[in-house]
Design an enzyme around this catalytic site. Structure first.
Site, short mmCIF file in Angstrom:
data_model
loop_
_atom_site.label_atom_id
_atom_site.label_comp_id
_atom_site.label_asym_id
_atom_site.label_seq_id
_atom_site.Cartn_x
_atom_site.Cartn_y
_atom_site.Cartn_z
N GLU A 1 1.07 -1.37 0.03
CA GLU A 1 0.12 0.06 -0.01
C GLU A 1 0.92 1.19 -0.07
O GLU A 1 0.35 2.22 -0.75
CB GLU A 1 -0.85 -0.09 1.09
CG GLU A 1 -2.03 1.11 1.08
CD GLU A 1 -3.22 0.64 2.02
OE1 GLU A 1 -3.75 2.05 2.71
OE2 GLU A 1 -3.47 -0.38 2.31
N LYS A 2 1.93 1.25 0.60
CA LYS A 2 2.95 2.34 0.94
C LYS A 2 4.30 1.91 0.56
O LYS A 2 4.60 0.95 1.08
CB LYS A 2 2.73 3.06 2.20
CG LYS A 2 1.13 3.43 2.40
CD LYS A 2 1.24 4.20 3.91
CE LYS A 2 -0.26 4.36 4.30
NZ LYS A 2 -0.83 3.22 5.00
N ASP B 1 -2.76 -3.22 3.14
CA ASP B 1 -3.41 -3.04 4.68
C ASP B 1 -4.83 -3.87 4.67
O ASP B 1 -5.18 -4.20 3.53
CB ASP B 1 -3.88 -1.80 4.87
CG ASP B 1 -2.71 -0.88 5.43
OD1 ASP B 1 -1.64 -1.26 5.62
OD2 ASP B 1 -3.29 0.43 5.77
N ASP C 1 -7.84 -4.70 5.22
CA ASP C 1 -8.93 -4.13 5.35
C ASP C 1 -9.68 -3.90 4.16
O ASP C 1 -9.02 -4.31 2.97
CB ASP C 1 -8.91 -2.98 6.11
CG ASP C 1 -8.12 -1.73 5.46
OD1 ASP C 1 -7.89 -2.00 4.66
OD2 ASP C 1 -7.90 -0.83 6.33
N TYR D 1 -1.81 -3.62 13.98
CA TYR D 1 -2.63 -2.75 13.02
C TYR D 1 -3.98 -1.91 13.63
O TYR D 1 -4.39 -2.43 14.45
CB TYR D 1 -3.33 -3.88 12.28
CG TYR D 1 -4.16 -3.10 10.87
CD1 TYR D 1 -3.40 -2.53 9.95
CD2 TYR D 1 -5.52 -3.04 10.93
CE1 TYR D 1 -4.17 -1.76 8.90
CE2 TYR D 1 -6.18 -2.63 9.84
CZ TYR D 1 -5.66 -1.75 8.96
OH TYR D 1 -6.26 -1.25 8.00
N ARG E 1 -6.29 0.10 12.53
CA ARG E 1 -7.64 0.29 12.12
C ARG E 1 -8.46 -0.95 12.42
O ARG E 1 -9.22 -1.49 11.66
CB ARG E 1 -7.52 0.46 10.57
CG ARG E 1 -7.36 1.90 10.19
CD ARG E 1 -7.50 1.96 8.92
NE ARG E 1 -6.98 3.59 8.32
CZ ARG E 1 -5.44 3.85 8.10
NH1 ARG E 1 -4.73 2.92 8.10
NH2 ARG E 1 -5.39 5.15 7.71
#
Length: 659
Positions: free
Chosen positions: A7-8, A101, A103, A319, A321
């Site tokens: 993701e990043k 991530d 999610d 994590y 979230r």
């Protein structure tokens, strides 16, 4: 070649280090038969309305609703170069590992690229809950089949397209209707942001219209075994309100005089209960935001950013979230390593660790309660706390305390209720005597999340004993309005939307709902409302602006209804579980929007002038009216609110008067 899509860049570097993919390429890191690349959040976005037809560049009621028959996505200009890198890598790889991530949004970030590039090869899923080396190695050894998490993408896709439909169509609809009514500003409507804004607007109105009412208490000082304690007089039914408060001062004064004249009260009953309290669960993100707002004064986005830094940059926590505070039983094996790391990071914890029992199992350890993620806890990384910022240390301390509490004894105390009688006057005294402090030693000092409890210690009392009354004091009080929302309490209200519902059937249906928004989006929604001037922060409190009142006044109740949004979130959960497909969900949204547009397109909104001042009573916008003495500003909510301001001195707050 196996391609990992992260993701990043920071996340990609952590995974590449474990995979020994150390060779730098164009937008990627390469190793032996593996390549690790990265996105920068979403590289794609839903196309603007004019992509579906040039006529949509201009806002007209006749063109609404805009419902694409075939959805299109476009590359975000700032990250188009990285998208091209991934497209080229997908042509040469023979297997993809989604490593974004864990999610809904993380799944969508990778899957929307695979779909755009028409990738047909095998897909695996790397499911990470922490970014320390040990956790990455463990996750790499347990890659999941891509089919297991594909429904997360469908859920995120449905959410994204539903938000587009609502935002584009209703913002255009009500802005155009506002212009027809003389309002020149934008009236932006969002599937989640508008119901969230309504919560604050309604709370502000309740506070503004609140009329405080006086009540009185009578506290008597009694003595037993050389110890003085307080007992509160209980008013008779005819002199108290629905909450049992005395609303007649004269009745309270007479009771105080009687107690002093008799100077005796007899113990009629003593009820002693031993209470054992287990520790609170480890944090989910919403609860962490609530506690950080109350204890540290942090905004919801500040808390999320800090928790994200602890997770990504420092590898110190799992994590963030997460919507779940429970922990999987499989993680019990890691407890000794985590406790050892905590001890190494902060030797001062020794006083607490004496009570820690690694074999103790609190209610938090329950695999059946785990959703996509578990509670936020420390990792087994031994931190140098000096490398953390002051804010990071504070948030880390809260997370660490909740984890340590799981291995400490229950908090035990004796709760005592004593009823006393002095002729016709009844009193009661409450006491609390702590037997075992247990986990409260760490939670009280670390997060202060527990509400204050009566700490009065009572003497040993027996039924039938007569005690001297030393004094009786009448205290005057006034009822208080509900408190203004803070970012923390607004997050809680968004989560627990069932508490806002009166209908018992709907309330029960919403009990298990995740409420408005998700753990990953609530902070951004609140911050967006602040950034666009619809919410203002006054110290820690949130207040709705005049523009916010105007917007909520303009849109129909069903658009701003938080219950409707919560039900939509339940539908998204059904998509995630495979019980509902994206097309059916979007078809229902399109039908609802079509009906709403057609029923409102011919209406004239009651929208106040854009340049009107804010009402001094409820903060709604005002409109000019003519009275016997000339023109004046009147609250747009008249007759519900009768606030006014003179036109000539509109910057000064005047006393409310009848409009």
């Amino acid at each position: 070649m196996r391609l990992y899509i992260c993701e990043k860049p920071s996340q990609a570097r952590d995974i590449a280090r474990v995979l020994q993919a150390n060779r730098r390429g164009d937008g990627c890191l390469q190793g032996n038969a593996v390549t690790v690349t990265w996105c920068v959040g979403h590289l794609l976005e839903t196309a603007a309305p004019e992509t579906y037809g040039a006529q949509y560049k201009h806002w007209t009621l006749e063109d609404l609703p805009i419902i694409p028959s075939r959805w299109q996505v476009v590359a975000k200009p700032k990250v188009a170069a990285q998208l091209k890198v991934i497209e080229q890598l997908l042509r040469t790889c023979n297997e993809v590992v989604v490593a974004t991530d864990a999610d809904r949004e993380g799944e969508m970030i990778a899957r929307e690229i695979l779909e755009r590039c028409r990738y047909q090869g095998p897909v695996l899923r790397l499911w990470l809950s922490a970014l320390d080396e040990a956790s990455i190695r463990k996750a790499l050894a347990a890659l999941r089949p891509g089919e297991q998490t594909l429904s997360l993408y469908h859920c995120a896709l449905a959410r994204s397209r539903a938000d587009w439909l609502v935002g584009i169509n209703l913002s255009r609809l009500f802005t155009l209707l506002g212009r027809r009514a003389g309002f020149d500003g934008l009236l932006p409507v969002g599937r989640v942001q508008t119901p969230t804004l309504r919560l604050v607007v309604e709370r502000d109105r309740v506070i503004a219209s609140f009329v405080p009412r006086p009540f009185w208490t009578v506290d008597a000082q009694l003595q037993a075994e050389g110890m003085v304690f307080l007992a509160r007089w209980q008013p008779p039914a005819g002199s108290c309100d629905d909450s049992g408060r005395c609303i007649d001062e004269a009745v309270g004064q007479r009771a105080a005089r009687r107690l002093m004249q008799r100077a005796q009260a007899r113990v009629s009953s003593v009820d002693v209960e031993r209470v054992c309290e287990g520790p609170p669960l480890p944090f989910d993100l919403g609860t962490l935001q609530e506690i950080c707002s109350a204890k540290l004064g942090l905004g919801a986005q500040d808390t999320l950013n800090t928790a994200q830094a602890l997770y990504e940059t420092h590898k110190a926590t799992t994590y963030p979230r997460s919507d779940c505070g429970f922990l999987p039983e499989s993680m019990l094996d890691e407890v000794p390593r985590v406790l050892h790391a905590l001890t190494a990071s902060a030797p001062s914890l020794g006083q607490w660790l004496k009570e820690v029992d690694p074999s103790r199992r609190s209610r938090a350890w329950n695999s059946s309660k785990i959703t996509a993620h578990h509670g936020i806890i420390p990792t087994a990384v031994a931190l140098d706390l000096d490398q953390l910022s002051e804010r990071e240390r504070a948030v880390y301390g809260l997370i660490r305390a909740r984890y340590l509490a799981q291995f400490m004894p229950d908090h035990e105390y004796l709760k005592t209720l004593v009823l006393l009688q002095s002729d016709e006057d009844q009193l009661h005294a409450r006491g609390k005597q702590i037997q075992v402090r247990g986990w409260k030693a760490v939670i009280d000092e670390a997060d202060g999340s527990e509400p204050g409890e009566p700490s009065q210690r009572l003497p040993t009392l027996r039924e039938g004993t007569s005690l001297p009354v030393l004094d009786a004091v009448v205290n005057a009080h006034r009822t208080q309005p509900p408190k203004a929302y803070t970012e923390g309490t607004l997050v809680k209200a968004m989560k627990t939307i069932a508490n806002q519902v009166a209908d018992p059937r709907l309330k029960q249906k919403l009990k298990d709902s995740i409420g408005i928004g998700t753990e990953a989006t609530r902070a951004a929604i609140i911050q967006g409302l602040i950034d666009h001037g619809y919410l203002a922060k006054k110290k820690r409190s949130l207040a709705a602006s005049a523009a916010a009142h105007t917007l909520i006044e303009a849109v129909p109740p069903e658009v701003a209804d938080p219950v409707l949004t919560a039900l939509w979130e339940q539908a998204l959960d059904r998509i995630e579980s495979g019980q509902l497909d994206v097309e059916t969900f979007l078809a229902k949204q399109a039908a609802w929007l079509t009906q709403l547009v057609h029923s409102h397109a011919s209406l004239t909104l009651r929208v106040p002038a854009a340049k009107g001042p804010a009402c001094p009573v409820c903060r709604s916008a005002m409109r000019q009216r003519k009275g016997r003495t000339g023109t004046f500003w009147s609250c747009s909510r008249y007759p519900d609110c009768k606030g006014t301001k003179p036109v000539a001195t509109s910057k000064r707050t005047s006393k409310p008067r009848s409009s």
